[in-house]
Write a protein that holds these residues in place. Structure first.
Motif, short mmCIF file in Angstrom:
data_model
loop_
_atom_site.label_atom_id
_atom_site.label_comp_id
_atom_site.label_asym_id
_atom_site.label_seq_id
_atom_site.Cartn_x
_atom_site.Cartn_y
_atom_site.Cartn_z
N GLU A 238 43.84 25.58 -23.67
CA GLU A 238 43.72 24.33 -24.41
C GLU A 238 43.86 24.67 -25.90
O GLU A 238 43.18 25.54 -26.42
CB GLU A 238 42.34 23.71 -24.16
N ARG B 22 43.27 23.51 -29.53
CA ARG B 22 42.45 22.53 -30.23
C ARG B 22 42.60 22.71 -31.73
O ARG B 22 42.95 23.77 -32.21
CB ARG B 22 41.00 22.66 -29.80
N GLU B 23 42.30 21.68 -32.41
CA GLU B 23 42.31 21.74 -33.87
C GLU B 23 41.10 22.52 -34.35
O GLU B 23 39.99 22.30 -33.88
CB GLU B 23 42.26 20.32 -34.46
#
Length: 183
Positions: free
Chosen positions: A137, A139-140
């Motif tokens: 994943e 993610r920021e």
């Protein structure tokens, strides 16, 4: 694997001196198992192993230089190594952890079936790890304002790609070994 088991495995393959052991650990092969030791640590460990009855030694006279202790494994040492290698292998979350390579180095002391089982255990864990790795994943991250987000994302992609390629190479290597062992 503890240093005494690594040294024991090597001494079980051939009689050697403390200097021989240090030279092996400092070689390219030894560095792959990431066991960095000082000569004094090797000699202290050999002393404990002698006291535990795992190894013994003979003194070899050397003309013009110090005498050498040549270490050999004892029956008790063979049992200790066999017991350690018989312990169930649980793959580390980090495929770069040297435990598998150390165990595989000493697979000569396992039956062929045990050797195959060891490789299959590592292979199953690494295939599952590769699957999880691919499904990562993204993610920021709360980078500081001065961090170029696009450039940082590319850098992290490069690192992820490197680790993925290394993991893929490890899986291919295990698959090739398994074919060789079972083919």
């Amino acid at each position: 694997m503890k240093i005494e088991h690594v040294l024991l495995g090597f001494v079980a393959m051939r009689p050697c001196t403390g200097y021989d052991l240090k030279r092996w650990l400092d070689s390219e092969m030894g560095r792959m198992i990431r066991l960095r030791t000082q000569q004094s640590q090797i000699y202290r460990t050999l002393g404990r192993m002698c006291a535990d009855g795992w190894i013994d030694y003979t003194v070899e006279r050397n003309e013009g230089r110090p005498d050498s202790k040549v270490y050999r494994v004892t029956d008790a040492g063979e049992r200790a190594l066999g017991d350690r290698l018989a312990e169930p292998y649980t793959p580390s979350p980090d495929f770069g952890n040297p435990e598998f390579v150390i165990r595989y180095t000493f697979a000569i002391f396992l039956s062929e079936e045990e050797q195959v089982h060891l490789v299959r255990t590592e292979l199953a864990a690494r295939r599952a790890q590769a699957e999880r790795f691919r499904a990562r994943e993204i993610r920021e991250e709360p980078w500081l304002p001065e961090v170029d987000r696009a450039r940082m994302a590319r850098i992290l992609d490069h690192v992820h790609d490197y680790k993925g390629r290394a993991l893929d190479a490890h899986v291919r290597w295990l698959e090739e070994i398994l074919v060789e062992l079972t083919g």
